[in-house]
Design a protein around this motif. Structure first.
Motif, PDB file in Angstrom:
ATOM      1  N   VAL A 126       0.833  -1.201   0.000  1.00  0.00           N
ATOM      2  CA  VAL A 126       0.000   0.000   0.000  1.00  0.00           C
ATOM      3  C   VAL A 126       0.869   1.252   0.000  1.00  0.00           C
ATOM      4  O   VAL A 126       0.600   2.202  -0.735  1.00  0.00           O
ATOM      5  CB  VAL A 126      -0.966  -0.010   1.206  1.00  0.00           C
ATOM      6  CG1 VAL A 126      -1.743   1.292   1.283  1.00  0.00           C
ATOM      7  CG2 VAL A 126      -1.914  -1.193   1.123  1.00  0.00           C
ATOM      8  N   LEU A 127       1.917   1.249   0.794  1.00  0.00           N
ATOM      9  CA  LEU A 127       2.823   2.408   0.820  1.00  0.00           C
ATOM     10  C   LEU A 127       3.510   2.612  -0.531  1.00  0.00           C
ATOM     11  O   LEU A 127       3.641   3.747  -1.004  1.00  0.00           O
ATOM     12  CB  LEU A 127       3.856   2.238   1.926  1.00  0.00           C
ATOM     13  CG  LEU A 127       3.320   2.294   3.358  1.00  0.00           C
ATOM     14  CD1 LEU A 127       4.430   1.991   4.353  1.00  0.00           C
ATOM     15  CD2 LEU A 127       2.701   3.642   3.640  1.00  0.00           C
ATOM     16  N   ALA A 128       3.930   1.515  -1.151  1.00  0.00           N
ATOM     17  CA  ALA A 128       4.561   1.618  -2.466  1.00  0.00           C
ATOM     18  C   ALA A 128       3.569   2.176  -3.487  1.00  0.00           C
ATOM     19  O   ALA A 128       3.919   3.033  -4.310  1.00  0.00           O
ATOM     20  CB  ALA A 128       5.068   0.247  -2.913  1.00  0.00           C
ATOM     21  N   LYS A 136       1.416   6.316  -6.983  1.00  0.00           N
ATOM     22  CA  LYS A 136       0.256   7.103  -7.404  1.00  0.00           C
ATOM     23  C   LYS A 136       0.537   8.600  -7.298  1.00  0.00           C
ATOM     24  O   LYS A 136       0.154   9.370  -8.180  1.00  0.00           O
ATOM     25  CB  LYS A 136      -0.962   6.741  -6.565  1.00  0.00           C
ATOM     26  CG  LYS A 136      -2.190   7.490  -7.010  1.00  0.00           C
ATOM     27  CD  LYS A 136      -3.416   7.125  -6.210  1.00  0.00           C
ATOM     28  CE  LYS A 136      -4.565   7.998  -6.677  1.00  0.00           C
ATOM     29  NZ  LYS A 136      -5.742   7.862  -5.897  1.00  0.00           N
ATOM     30  N   ALA A 137       1.209   9.022  -6.240  1.00  0.00           N
ATOM     31  CA  ALA A 137       1.529  10.445  -6.084  1.00  0.00           C
ATOM     32  C   ALA A 137       2.429  10.928  -7.216  1.00  0.00           C
ATOM     33  O   ALA A 137       2.200  11.995  -7.800  1.00  0.00           O
ATOM     34  CB  ALA A 137       2.187  10.684  -4.730  1.00  0.00           C
ATOM     35  N   PHE A 184      -3.390   0.308  -8.212  1.00  0.00           N
ATOM     36  CA  PHE A 184      -4.058  -0.945  -7.859  1.00  0.00           C
ATOM     37  C   PHE A 184      -3.345  -2.157  -8.453  1.00  0.00           C
ATOM     38  O   PHE A 184      -3.257  -3.208  -7.818  1.00  0.00           O
ATOM     39  CB  PHE A 184      -5.523  -0.926  -8.298  1.00  0.00           C
ATOM     40  CG  PHE A 184      -6.422  -0.229  -7.321  1.00  0.00           C
ATOM     41  CD1 PHE A 184      -6.658  -0.762  -6.065  1.00  0.00           C
ATOM     42  CD2 PHE A 184      -7.036   0.963  -7.657  1.00  0.00           C
ATOM     43  CE1 PHE A 184      -7.480  -0.121  -5.161  1.00  0.00           C
ATOM     44  CE2 PHE A 184      -7.853   1.612  -6.767  1.00  0.00           C
ATOM     45  CZ  PHE A 184      -8.080   1.076  -5.508  1.00  0.00           C
ATOM     46  N   VAL A 185      -2.822  -2.020  -9.665  1.00  0.00           N
ATOM     47  CA  VAL A 185      -2.067  -3.108 -10.276  1.00  0.00           C
ATOM     48  C   VAL A 185      -0.799  -3.392  -9.469  1.00  0.00           C
ATOM     49  O   VAL A 185      -0.426  -4.557  -9.259  1.00  0.00           O
ATOM     50  CB  VAL A 185      -1.740  -2.786 -11.750  1.00  0.00           C
ATOM     51  CG1 VAL A 185      -0.752  -3.775 -12.329  1.00  0.00           C
ATOM     52  CG2 VAL A 185      -3.015  -2.760 -12.568  1.00  0.00           C
ATOM     53  N   LEU A 206       2.220  -6.908  -5.845  1.00  0.00           N
ATOM     54  CA  LEU A 206       3.006  -7.078  -4.619  1.00  0.00           C
ATOM     55  C   LEU A 206       2.327  -8.011  -3.619  1.00  0.00           C
ATOM     56  O   LEU A 206       3.007  -8.634  -2.803  1.00  0.00           O
ATOM     57  CB  LEU A 206       3.271  -5.719  -3.970  1.00  0.00           C
ATOM     58  CG  LEU A 206       4.218  -4.805  -4.753  1.00  0.00           C
ATOM     59  CD1 LEU A 206       4.315  -3.446  -4.059  1.00  0.00           C
ATOM     60  CD2 LEU A 206       5.592  -5.427  -4.898  1.00  0.00           C
ATOM     61  N   ASN A 207       1.010  -8.138  -3.668  1.00  0.00           N
ATOM     62  CA  ASN A 207       0.316  -9.061  -2.775  1.00  0.00           C
ATOM     63  C   ASN A 207       0.271 -10.482  -3.324  1.00  0.00           C
ATOM     64  O   ASN A 207       0.278 -11.442  -2.550  1.00  0.00           O
ATOM     65  CB  ASN A 207      -1.106  -8.577  -2.492  1.00  0.00           C
ATOM     66  CG  ASN A 207      -1.133  -7.414  -1.537  1.00  0.00           C
ATOM     67  OD1 ASN A 207      -0.274  -7.284  -0.673  1.00  0.00           O
ATOM     68  ND2 ASN A 207      -2.119  -6.562  -1.686  1.00  0.00           N
TER      69      ASN A 207
END
Length: 82
Positions: free
Chosen positions: A4-6, A11-12, A35-36, A41-42
């Motif tokens: 999520v942090l990545a 995104k920023a 989201f991709v 990563l998950n």
């Protein structure tokens, strides 16, 4: 948590690049790409534990049909708007 942090960082950065060029569509593209990144990563650690195969060898047919549908719908749109 790391994924999520990545994705937030990516995104920023993409928002700063794409939003001025494409407006709201740039923000949408940045969100979709984030989201991709989260998905990738998950799923990566899951693949190491479980032999998971999403759609198997059906990706080729899926992509061909998606491209064909895009061409057909785009052609119909062009014909109807000209």
């Amino acid at each position: 948590m790391f994924s999520v942090l990545a994705a937030i960082v990516i995104k920023a950065i993409l928002n700063l690049i794409l939003a001025p060029a494409f407006g709201i569509y740039g923000v949408i593209l940045a969100t979709a790409f984030a989201f991709v990144v989260i998905l990738y990563l998950n799923l990566r650690p899951i693949y190491r534990i479980v032999p998971l195969e999403i759609m198997g060898k059906r990706w080729t047919g899926f992509m061909v049909s998606s491209v064909a549908m895009t061409i057909v719908v785009g052609g119909i749109y062009v014909l109807l708007t000209t």
